[in-house]
Design a protein around this motif. Structure first.
Motif, short mmCIF file in Angstrom:
data_model
loop_
_atom_site.label_atom_id
_atom_site.label_comp_id
_atom_site.label_asym_id
_atom_site.label_seq_id
_atom_site.Cartn_x
_atom_site.Cartn_y
_atom_site.Cartn_z
N TRP A 1 0.81 -1.22 0.00
CA TRP A 1 0.00 0.00 0.00
C TRP A 1 0.84 1.27 0.00
N ARG A 2 1.97 1.26 0.68
CA ARG A 2 2.81 2.46 0.70
C ARG A 2 3.30 2.80 -0.71
N GLU A 3 3.69 1.76 -1.45
CA GLU A 3 4.17 1.98 -2.82
C GLU A 3 3.03 2.38 -3.75
N ILE A 4 1.87 1.77 -3.58
CA ILE A 4 0.71 2.14 -4.39
C ILE A 4 0.39 3.62 -4.19
N ALA A 5 0.35 4.04 -2.92
CA ALA A 5 0.06 5.45 -2.63
C ALA A 5 1.15 6.37 -3.17
N ARG A 6 2.38 5.92 -3.11
CA ARG A 6 3.50 6.76 -3.56
C ARG A 6 3.44 7.03 -5.06
N VAL A 7 3.18 6.00 -5.88
CA VAL A 7 3.24 6.19 -7.34
C VAL A 7 1.95 6.78 -7.90
N LEU A 8 0.87 6.77 -7.11
CA LEU A 8 -0.36 7.40 -7.57
C LEU A 8 -0.20 8.92 -7.61
N ALA A 9 -0.70 9.52 -8.67
CA ALA A 9 -0.75 10.97 -8.74
C ALA A 9 -1.87 11.49 -7.83
N PRO A 10 -1.75 12.71 -7.32
CA PRO A 10 -2.86 13.26 -6.54
C PRO A 10 -4.17 13.19 -7.34
N GLY A 11 -5.22 12.69 -6.68
CA GLY A 11 -6.49 12.48 -7.36
C GLY A 11 -6.59 11.15 -8.07
N GLY A 12 -5.48 10.38 -8.07
CA GLY A 12 -5.45 9.09 -8.78
C GLY A 12 -6.17 7.99 -8.02
N THR A 13 -6.43 6.89 -8.72
CA THR A 13 -7.25 5.80 -8.19
C THR A 13 -6.52 4.46 -8.26
N TYR A 14 -6.66 3.68 -7.20
CA TYR A 14 -6.25 2.27 -7.19
C TYR A 14 -7.51 1.43 -7.30
N PHE A 15 -7.55 0.51 -8.28
CA PHE A 15 -8.73 -0.33 -8.51
C PHE A 15 -8.25 -1.76 -8.67
N SER A 16 -8.78 -2.67 -7.83
CA SER A 16 -8.23 -4.02 -7.82
C SER A 16 -9.24 -5.04 -7.31
N GLN A 17 -9.11 -6.25 -7.85
CA GLN A 17 -9.83 -7.40 -7.29
C GLN A 17 -8.82 -8.25 -6.54
N HIS A 18 -9.04 -8.39 -5.23
CA HIS A 18 -8.13 -9.14 -4.38
C HIS A 18 -8.69 -10.52 -4.06
N ILE A 19 -7.80 -11.45 -3.78
CA ILE A 19 -8.20 -12.75 -3.24
C ILE A 19 -8.55 -12.55 -1.77
N GLY A 20 -9.69 -13.06 -1.36
CA GLY A 20 -10.15 -12.86 0.00
C GLY A 20 -9.61 -13.89 0.97
N PRO A 21 -9.97 -13.77 2.24
CA PRO A 21 -9.44 -14.65 3.28
C PRO A 21 -9.93 -16.08 3.15
N ASP A 22 -9.04 -17.03 3.42
CA ASP A 22 -9.39 -18.46 3.46
C ASP A 22 -9.98 -18.94 2.14
#
Length: 257
Positions: free
Chosen positions: A130-151
């Protein structure tokens, strides 16, 4: 010949020999099935890519998902991948799409400057840094992802490895929210789904475990032959082996203009 007409030895020998590189699961057509999440990740991905200027796709695998998106960012799309066999496959799938493939071992830092991309995406990241995702995002930019859930699919690994405590993993949606917010991102949306997985013959399970290596990390046909035979008998008796995958869709925004 139908898979169910073949012997246990024939099924496991076939599945143990087939190529499992890339992230294409078409070999399993008719032999296994998994429900799709209700939100339509690839469609929504296309909508966001089409509105982006600079787009980064993290852990693109063989590039199959991104290749299936007709839209392209107006500036450029860059994709990272860290598994060497997938590099050539992703280049083949994405070259004609104008996507630049960058080798990255999925360990911080990402090889990009601060505040670069107005869209960062990833389907099923092994780990979201998350730190790297936030760092490379431009201000106003969006992270969009489908994650594998628990178990996710715990019924599979428990068959081979025995019972394992559930409900305490790094894949919890609430933990993703917490980490995103801790790194200065605002959660725009968070959805969860539980999806039925069904394997109809033991060859399908062998192929799956060879390809999705984190379920049984030390898997080989010879090491787990007795467990495979027991599952084969279960499939013949019950018609299939059933497990449940878990997914969550997360969208987060970096504050700014």
């Amino acid at each position: 010949m139908c898979a169910m007409d073949r012997t246990f030895e024939e099924l496991i020998a076939e599945a143990d020999a087939v190529d499992v590189s890339g992230w294409d699961f078409s070999w399993l057509d008719g032999r296994a099935a998994e429900e799709r999440p209700p939100w339509g990740y690839q469609r929504q991905l296309g909508e966001r890519v089409g509105a982006a200027h600079l787009h980064l796709d993290i852990q693109t695998g063989g590039g199959e998902v991104l290749a299936g998106v007709p839209q392209r960012a107006s500036g450029a799309t860059v994709a990272t991948e860290g598994w060497p066999p997938n590099i050539a496959i992703s280049q083949q799938n994405l070259r004609d799409k104008g996507v630049v493939i960058v080798f990255d071992e999925d360990e911080p830092p990402l090889p990009f400057a601060d505040n670069t991309f107005d869209l960062v995406t990833s389907r099923h990241p092994v780990m979201a840094h998350w730190r790297e995702i936030a760092r490379v995002l431009a201000p106003g930019g969006t992270y969009f992802s489908q994650h594998i859930g628990p178990d996710s699919g715990h019924e599979v690994y428990e068959w081979f490895l025995g019972p394992k405590p559930t409900g305490k993993s790094f894949r919890e949606p609430a933990l993703a929210r917490q980490e995103a917010e801790k790194n200065g991102l605002e959660i725009v949306g968070l959805e969860e789904a539980e999806l039925k997985m069904e394997f109809f013959d033991i060859g399908a399970m062998v192929y799956f475990l060879r390809k999705v290596i984190w379920f049984v990390p030390d898997f080989t046909v010879e090491k787990y032959r007795d467990d495979l035979l027991r599952m084969h008998e279960h499939m013949e008796r019950e018609g299939s082996f059933v497990a449940y995958s878990r997914r969550f869709l997360i969208e987060a925004r970096k504050p700014g203009a």
